[in-house]
Write a protein that holds these residues in place. Structure first.
Motif, PDB file in Angstrom:
ATOM      1  N   ILE A 146       0.948  -1.070  -0.098  1.00 17.03           N
ATOM      2  CA  ILE A 146      -0.028  -0.020   0.142  1.00 17.03           C
ATOM      3  C   ILE A 146       0.778   1.248   0.107  1.00 17.03           C
ATOM      4  CG2 ILE A 146      -1.713   1.324   1.336  1.00 17.03           C
ATOM      5  CD1 ILE A 146      -2.787  -1.762   2.292  1.00 17.03           C
ATOM      6  N   ALA A 147       1.996   1.078   0.799  1.00 15.93           N
ATOM      7  CA  ALA A 147       2.905   2.394   0.810  1.00 15.93           C
ATOM      8  C   ALA A 147       3.490   2.758  -0.443  1.00 15.93           C
ATOM      9  CB  ALA A 147       3.767   2.141   1.966  1.00 15.93           C
ATOM     10  N   SER A 148       3.837   1.387  -1.064  1.00 21.07           N
ATOM     11  CA  SER A 148       4.816   1.698  -2.556  1.00 21.07           C
ATOM     12  C   SER A 148       3.690   2.278  -3.457  1.00 21.07           C
ATOM     13  CB  SER A 148       5.360   0.422  -2.630  1.00 21.07           C
ATOM     14  OG  SER A 148       4.331  -0.705  -3.026  1.00 21.07           O
ATOM     15  N   HIS A 149       2.376   2.184  -3.485  1.00 24.26           N
ATOM     16  CA  HIS A 149       1.622   2.749  -4.353  1.00 24.26           C
ATOM     17  C   HIS A 149       1.302   4.214  -4.025  1.00 24.26           C
ATOM     18  CE1 HIS A 149       0.729  -0.701  -6.977  1.00 24.26           C
ATOM     19  NE2 HIS A 149       1.138  -1.273  -5.946  1.00 24.26           N
TER      20      HIS A 149
ATOM     21  N   ASN B 241       8.032  10.348  -2.571  1.00 20.78           N
ATOM     22  CA  ASN B 241       6.459  10.069  -2.669  1.00 20.78           C
ATOM     23  C   ASN B 241       6.129   8.523  -2.759  1.00 20.78           C
ATOM     24  OD1 ASN B 241       7.765   9.058  -5.230  1.00 20.78           O
ATOM     25  ND2 ASN B 241       6.333   9.719  -6.622  1.00 20.78           N
ATOM     26  N   GLN B 242       7.267   7.730  -2.066  1.00 21.65           N
ATOM     27  CA  GLN B 242       7.271   6.241  -1.778  1.00 21.65           C
ATOM     28  C   GLN B 242       7.614   5.868  -0.402  1.00 21.65           C
ATOM     29  OE1 GLN B 242       8.348   3.420  -4.512  1.00 21.65           O
ATOM     30  NE2 GLN B 242       7.768   4.452  -6.467  1.00 21.65           N
ATOM     31  N   GLY B 243       6.667   5.429   0.316  1.00 22.61           N
ATOM     32  CA  GLY B 243       6.809   5.060   1.629  1.00 22.61           C
ATOM     33  C   GLY B 243       8.051   4.046   2.110  1.00 22.61           C
ATOM     34  N   PRO B 244       8.120   3.011   1.230  1.00 24.34           N
ATOM     35  CA  PRO B 244       9.508   2.144   1.179  1.00 24.34           C
ATOM     36  C   PRO B 244      10.775   2.995   1.025  1.00 24.34           C
ATOM     37  CG  PRO B 244       7.715   1.036  -0.208  1.00 24.34           C
ATOM     38  CD  PRO B 244       7.528   2.564   0.250  1.00 24.34           C
TER      39      PRO B 244
ATOM     40  N   THR C 219      -2.149   3.230  -9.678  1.00 23.39           N
ATOM     41  CA  THR C 219      -0.831   2.728 -10.556  1.00 23.39           C
ATOM     42  C   THR C 219       0.142   3.469  -9.516  1.00 23.39           C
ATOM     43  OG1 THR C 219      -2.055   3.292 -12.527  1.00 23.39           O
ATOM     44  CG2 THR C 219       0.474   3.100 -12.704  1.00 23.39           C
ATOM     45  N   LYS C 220       1.165   2.633  -9.426  1.00 16.24           N
ATOM     46  CA  LYS C 220       2.229   2.981  -8.556  1.00 16.24           C
ATOM     47  C   LYS C 220       3.346   4.036  -9.066  1.00 16.24           C
ATOM     48  CE  LYS C 220       6.548   0.424  -6.784  1.00 16.24           C
ATOM     49  NZ  LYS C 220       7.273  -0.577  -6.606  1.00 16.24           N
ATOM     50  N   PRO C 221       3.448   5.124  -8.428  1.00 15.28           N
ATOM     51  CA  PRO C 221       4.012   6.356  -8.931  1.00 15.28           C
ATOM     52  C   PRO C 221       5.565   6.224  -9.227  1.00 15.28           C
ATOM     53  CG  PRO C 221       3.565   6.540  -6.565  1.00 15.28           C
ATOM     54  CD  PRO C 221       3.121   5.453  -6.827  1.00 15.28           C
ATOM     55  N   LYS C 222       5.919   6.989 -10.138  1.00 14.35           N
ATOM     56  CA  LYS C 222       7.365   6.721 -10.392  1.00 14.35           C
ATOM     57  C   LYS C 222       7.866   7.560  -9.210  1.00 14.35           C
ATOM     58  CE  LYS C 222      11.003   8.336 -13.430  1.00 14.35           C
ATOM     59  NZ  LYS C 222      11.641   7.165 -13.663  1.00 14.35           N
ATOM     60  N   LEU C 223       9.026   6.874  -8.788  1.00 11.71           N
ATOM     61  CA  LEU C 223       9.791   7.505  -7.198  1.00 11.71           C
ATOM     62  C   LEU C 223      10.526   8.668  -7.776  1.00 11.71           C
ATOM     63  CD1 LEU C 223      11.212   6.716  -4.676  1.00 11.71           C
ATOM     64  CD2 LEU C 223      12.975   5.851  -5.822  1.00 11.71           C
ATOM     65  N   SER C 224      10.306   9.683  -6.816  1.00  7.17           N
ATOM     66  CA  SER C 224      10.606  11.075  -6.814  1.00  7.17           C
ATOM     67  C   SER C 224      11.332  11.343  -5.353  1.00  7.17           C
ATOM     68  CB  SER C 224       9.612  12.015  -7.394  1.00  7.17           C
ATOM     69  OG  SER C 224       9.295  11.767  -8.592  1.00  7.17           O
ATOM     70  N   LEU C 225      12.278  12.260  -5.635  1.00  4.77           N
ATOM     71  CA  LEU C 225      12.738  12.956  -4.332  1.00  4.77           C
ATOM     72  C   LEU C 225      12.660  14.393  -4.469  1.00  4.77           C
ATOM     73  CD1 LEU C 225      15.595  10.215  -3.569  1.00  4.77           C
ATOM     74  CD2 LEU C 225      13.561  10.451  -2.301  1.00  4.77           C
ATOM     75  N   TRP C 226      12.513  15.134  -3.184  1.00  7.45           N
ATOM     76  CA  TRP C 226      12.782  16.613  -3.454  1.00  7.45           C
ATOM     77  C   TRP C 226      13.500  16.713  -1.848  1.00  7.45           C
ATOM     78  CZ3 TRP C 226       8.040  13.869  -3.782  1.00  7.45           C
ATOM     79  CH2 TRP C 226       7.445  14.041  -5.162  1.00  7.45           C
ATOM     80  N   LEU C 227      14.187  18.227  -2.039  1.00 13.50           N
ATOM     81  CA  LEU C 227      14.753  18.542  -0.914  1.00 13.50           C
ATOM     82  C   LEU C 227      14.336  19.906  -0.294  1.00 13.50           C
ATOM     83  CD1 LEU C 227      18.395  18.048  -2.258  1.00 13.50           C
ATOM     84  CD2 LEU C 227      17.152  16.406  -0.962  1.00 13.50           C
ATOM     85  N   TYR C 228      13.934  20.079   0.935  1.00 14.75           N
ATOM     86  CA  TYR C 228      13.326  21.107   1.210  1.00 14.75           C
ATOM     87  C   TYR C 228      13.986  21.627   2.515  1.00 14.75           C
ATOM     88  CZ  TYR C 228       9.409  23.599   3.578  1.00 14.75           C
ATOM     89  OH  TYR C 228       8.630  24.763   4.103  1.00 14.75           O
ATOM     90  N   TYR C 229      14.085  23.108   2.671  1.00 19.54           N
ATOM     91  CA  TYR C 229      14.665  23.583   3.695  1.00 19.54           C
ATOM     92  C   TYR C 229      13.325  24.147   4.630  1.00 19.54           C
ATOM     93  CZ  TYR C 229      17.705  27.039   6.104  1.00 19.54           C
ATOM     94  OH  TYR C 229      18.344  27.683   7.123  1.00 19.54           O
ATOM     95  N   LYS C 230      13.161  23.178   5.803  1.00 12.46           N
ATOM     96  CA  LYS C 230      12.233  23.497   6.624  1.00 12.46           C
ATOM     97  C   LYS C 230      12.680  24.889   7.607  1.00 12.46           C
ATOM     98  CE  LYS C 230      11.416  21.876  10.952  1.00 12.46           C
ATOM     99  NZ  LYS C 230      11.053  23.052  11.516  1.00 12.46           N
ATOM    100  N   PRO C 231      11.863  25.746   7.616  1.00  7.58           N
ATOM    101  CA  PRO C 231      12.114  27.010   8.253  1.00  7.58           C
ATOM    102  C   PRO C 231      11.714  26.412   9.993  1.00  7.58           C
ATOM    103  CG  PRO C 231      10.670  27.404   6.809  1.00  7.58           C
ATOM    104  CD  PRO C 231      10.760  25.931   6.845  1.00  7.58           C
ATOM    105  N   LYS C 232      12.460  27.234  10.710  1.00  9.82           N
ATOM    106  CA  LYS C 232      11.971  27.089  12.331  1.00  9.82           C
ATOM    107  C   LYS C 232      10.620  27.623  12.157  1.00  9.82           C
ATOM    108  CE  LYS C 232      13.516  28.982  16.637  1.00  9.82           C
ATOM    109  NZ  LYS C 232      14.558  29.878  17.405  1.00  9.82           N
ATOM    110  N   GLY C 233       9.998  26.997  13.094  1.00  5.71           N
ATOM    111  CA  GLY C 233       8.645  27.450  13.529  1.00  5.71           C
ATOM    112  C   GLY C 233       7.442  26.717  12.408  1.00  5.71           C
ATOM    113  N   VAL C 234       8.035  25.476  11.968  1.00  4.28           N
ATOM    114  CA  VAL C 234       7.053  24.639  10.826  1.00  4.28           C
ATOM    115  C   VAL C 234       7.112  23.305  11.564  1.00  4.28           C
ATOM    116  CG1 VAL C 234       6.882  23.491   8.763  1.00  4.28           C
ATOM    117  CG2 VAL C 234       7.294  26.067   8.928  1.00  4.28           C
TER     118      VAL C 234
END
Length: 250
Positions: free
Chosen positions: A16-19, A122-125, A65-80
């Motif tokens: 389920i997570a992989s989808h 976008n993929q739990g595994p 349909t199982k999504p194509k694996l994607s990764l992102w980089l995010y700068y989390k600010p303080k206070g979030v």
């Protein structure tokens, strides 16, 4: 034997997570709630393995349909806060990255008063693989400390410390700058237990006044500004999966 090589198929929560529907932990809650069926029968065992994925239903609907694996980089600010919801109404990380879609998962967390690099996928595994201490991925932080840790304190942190019954593995510590009343440290961990750096510093009489994650494994904060998010190059994602022996995620 790893899950993806098991002859009886993958565990239902992993499927389920992989989808891209949710994290593995959330999938386990869905199973406990009776929302998952297989061949028309509710699945109540999170450890059950299934090969016939097409016969799984979530709330009566087939898996997307199982999504194509994607990764992102995010700068989390303080206070979030690194959460989907907050009872206190504080801004959440997932409010900030809503444009990425509904099934984005963070790799680990940063607490409310910390800032810096968060890897998203976008993929739990994939999130689970990058989080596991067994994978050996290092996390590096710049830490401003009110109070000055002695060389003996730093040596103890490097060796590993037992605090209130919790064993913290050794962390690499480098003093980048030191003044009379504060220090800037660079600390590198593998485990990343909850509030680990703050507890280590407090144990030796210091107080963390700023904490910035700068690296997570091969990923760097680089020139990202607070609240900025960028996609990881697909070719890099593919190389990373192969290095981690996780080709099945591609």
């Amino acid at each position: 034997m790893s899950d993806h090589l098991h002859p009886e198929g993958d565990k239902i929560a992993k499927i389920i997570a992989s989808h891209g529907l949710c994290s593995r932990r959330e999938a386990e809650r869905w199973i406990d709630a009776g929302r998952i069926t297989y061949l028309g029968t509710p699945l109540l065992d999170c450890a059950q393995r299934i090969k016939d994925v097409e016969s799984i239903r979530v709330d009566g609907k087939p898996l997307p349909t199982k999504p194509k694996l994607s990764l992102w980089l995010y700068y989390k600010p303080k206070g979030v806060i690194t959460s989907h919801k907050d009872p206190q109404g504080r801004p959440t990380l997932f409010d900030q990255v809503r444009h990425l879609g509904d099934h984005v998962i963070s790799v680990g967390r940063l607490d409310y008063n910390s800032e810096g690099l968060i890897v998203l996928t976008n993929q739990g595994p994939m999130a689970r693989l990058l989080e596991l201490p067994a994978t050996g991925i290092k996390r590096t932080y710049r830490v401003r400390v009110f109070g000055v840790l002695s060389p003996d304190d730093i040596a103890a942190i490097k060796d590993g410390v037992l605090i209130d019954g919790v064993q913290y593995q050794g962390a690499d510590v480098v003093v980048e700058r030191e003044e009379k009343s504060y220090q800037w440290l660079r600390m590198t961990l593998i485990e990343g237990k909850n509030r680990e750096i703050r507890r280590l510093i407090e144990h030796f009489g210091g107080q963390v006044t700023r904490l910035i994650r700068t690296h997570y494994g091969p990923f760097s904060l680089g020139t990202l500004e607070p609240d900025q998010c960028v996609a990881v190059d697909p070719a890099f994602v593919e190389r990373l999966c192969r290095e981690l022996h996780a080709d099945e995620l591609l």
